[in-house]
Enzyme design. Sequence first.
Site, short mmCIF file in Angstrom:
data_model
loop_
_atom_site.label_atom_id
_atom_site.label_comp_id
_atom_site.label_asym_id
_atom_site.label_seq_id
_atom_site.Cartn_x
_atom_site.Cartn_y
_atom_site.Cartn_z
N HIS A 64 0.84 -1.21 0.00
CA HIS A 64 0.00 0.00 0.00
C HIS A 64 0.88 1.26 0.00
O HIS A 64 1.25 1.79 1.05
CB HIS A 64 -0.89 -0.03 1.23
CG HIS A 64 -1.96 1.02 1.24
ND1 HIS A 64 -3.20 0.81 1.81
CD2 HIS A 64 -1.99 2.29 0.77
CE1 HIS A 64 -3.94 1.91 1.69
NE2 HIS A 64 -3.21 2.82 1.06
N LEU A 67 2.35 6.65 -5.01
CA LEU A 67 3.50 7.22 -5.71
C LEU A 67 3.16 8.49 -6.48
O LEU A 67 4.04 9.16 -7.00
CB LEU A 67 4.12 6.18 -6.66
CG LEU A 67 4.74 4.97 -5.96
CD1 LEU A 67 5.29 3.97 -6.98
CD2 LEU A 67 5.85 5.38 -5.00
N ASN A 98 -4.99 6.02 -6.99
CA ASN A 98 -5.62 7.35 -6.91
C ASN A 98 -4.68 8.43 -7.44
O ASN A 98 -4.25 9.33 -6.75
CB ASN A 98 -6.11 7.68 -5.49
CG ASN A 98 -5.02 7.66 -4.44
OD1 ASN A 98 -3.98 7.04 -4.62
ND2 ASN A 98 -5.26 8.34 -3.33
N HIS A 185 -10.89 0.06 1.17
CA HIS A 185 -10.74 1.20 2.07
C HIS A 185 -12.07 1.25 2.84
O HIS A 185 -13.08 1.74 2.33
CB HIS A 185 -10.51 2.46 1.25
CG HIS A 185 -10.53 3.73 2.03
ND1 HIS A 185 -9.42 4.57 2.13
CD2 HIS A 185 -11.50 4.35 2.74
CE1 HIS A 185 -9.73 5.61 2.88
NE2 HIS A 185 -10.99 5.51 3.25
N ASP A 311 0.90 2.72 3.70
CA ASP A 311 0.01 3.81 3.27
C ASP A 311 0.82 5.10 3.10
O ASP A 311 0.34 6.19 3.42
CB ASP A 311 -1.15 4.01 4.26
CG ASP A 311 -2.27 4.87 3.66
OD1 ASP A 311 -2.18 5.25 2.47
OD2 ASP A 311 -3.24 5.17 4.38
N HIS A 315 2.42 14.35 0.44
CA HIS A 315 1.62 15.51 0.05
C HIS A 315 2.50 16.74 -0.05
O HIS A 315 3.38 16.94 0.78
CB HIS A 315 0.50 15.76 1.07
CG HIS A 315 -0.62 14.77 0.98
ND1 HIS A 315 -1.46 14.71 -0.11
CD2 HIS A 315 -1.03 13.80 1.82
CE1 HIS A 315 -2.35 13.73 0.08
NE2 HIS A 315 -2.10 13.16 1.24
N GLY A 330 -2.83 12.09 5.19
CA GLY A 330 -1.79 11.18 4.74
C GLY A 330 -0.44 11.51 5.33
O GLY A 330 -0.18 12.65 5.73
O1 DOR Z 1 -4.53 9.31 4.66
C1 DOR Z 1 -4.74 8.83 3.56
N1 DOR Z 1 -4.13 9.31 2.47
N2 DOR Z 1 -5.63 7.83 3.44
C2 DOR Z 1 -6.03 7.39 2.23
O2 DOR Z 1 -6.81 6.48 2.18
C3 DOR Z 1 -5.52 8.01 1.00
C4 DOR Z 1 -4.22 8.63 1.23
C5 DOR Z 1 -3.78 9.54 0.12
O3 DOR Z 1 -3.87 9.18 -1.04
O4 DOR Z 1 -3.24 10.62 0.42
#
Ligand code: DOR
Length: 449
Positions: A64, A67, A98, A185, A311, A315, A330
């Site tokens: 998980h 990228l 995503n 999810h 995960d 960002h 995230g």
């Molecule tokens: O905290 C998260 N960030 N949870 C998710 O399910 C998606 C992820 C993201 O893509 O930033």
Amino acid sequence: MTDRPVPVLLRHAAPYGEEPTDVLLADGVIVALGADAAAHPAAAGAQEIDATGRVLLPGLVDLHTHLREPGREDAETVGTGSAAAALGGYTAVFAMPNTDPVADTAGVVEQVFRLGQDIGLVDVLPIGAVTVGRKGERLAELGAMATSVAAVRVFSDDGDCVSDPMLMRRALEYVKAFDGVVAQHAQEPRLTVGAQMHEGAVSARLGLTGWPAVAEEAIIARDCLLTDHVDSRLHVCHLSTAGSVDVVAAAKARGTAVTAEVTPHHLVLTDELAVGYDPVFKVNPPLRTDADVAAVRAGLADGTIDIVATDHAPHAQQDKECEWDQASPGMLGLQTALSVVLETMVRTGLLDWRGVARVMSENPARIGRLAGHGRPVAVGEPANLTLVDPDATWVVRGSELASRSANTPFEGRELPGRVVATFLRGRPTVLDGQLVGADVGAGLGTRGE
Ligand code: DOR
């Protein structure tokens, strides 16, 4: 990179932290293991590495990872994410869909797969979206992704729940044709409208809209029942509550083909961290309570939870350094995961190194149907390996991580254990804790352009 790797002789490495021995890697496999490895004909001209005091594990596999390529290359690229992964001890990562465009077609998953191969630091296995555009309206072309060069086996709308039970049922049925798995999810959207953090005493104190545990538990329970009904395979992403551990345990006890993951951050951090309103601690599912942390640790130790998955969610600065309710959820994870597992599971006596290999390499490779990874440290096996200094400590600095983003929740924290070397099919991708010989693209080490 098709040329033959130089043989490598690891001196006095301790597989799974057990008896030290010599290990010879040549032509991409482990060719000898034991005191006579140095005398093996393939050892001629080998690069010798003193691995005294180091633990040798099968290369880690992350089921998980985000990228961000294509679409958000300002936050991460396949190159920078691969670098972070190799430095974290990984030899394979599964990349969530995503992206922009969403990885919901053979074309996009092939593009991500090929980028990963060209960079060559880790094997990048794209996860395909379950629904077109991750919109939760109709199934994506799962079969076309499965038969593509990327050979997708894991499907997820991660970031969003496949909340429509009919669509979820259809997806579970469809993936059976190619031994795939739906990675859910688990978040009932109607119970989490506007949710900002875990629903509990802290959210009440802070006045932030709560994300109740039952929103996760209800979906897991429903999906376990659907999985039984159509005799398929379900994987639960980032399980975060004590109640979810109970639901999965009950399903496993009656024979449901369900597996589950926990993130490093849910093994150690709690909702109390929200009190400073620092969005670096905003994540989905949210950080929970001490009781949940204890329950997920126990669930991982007893096998109810099968794997640790990062995960890893990079960002860009502007998406994290803003008001809490505006910030993207995230956290980075690839370079800190092993250290967090060492601190929370090994130092506490809940797992030994064989257990770490199981939850961070063998089980994720098995769930993702990934051949060649998650194999034992044994003669004839692919030389996908991680060498760890279990006694080292380091202080986490987001600015020094290889990721293109810096949003680590462990900033300034001292963590135990360091990845010294990583080998992908016998070729070092990391030596002395540094990347070797890879062109990860223009993004590495540069931010905020
Ligand atoms: O905290 C998260 N960030 N949870 C998710 O399910 C998606 C992820 C993201 O893509 O930033």
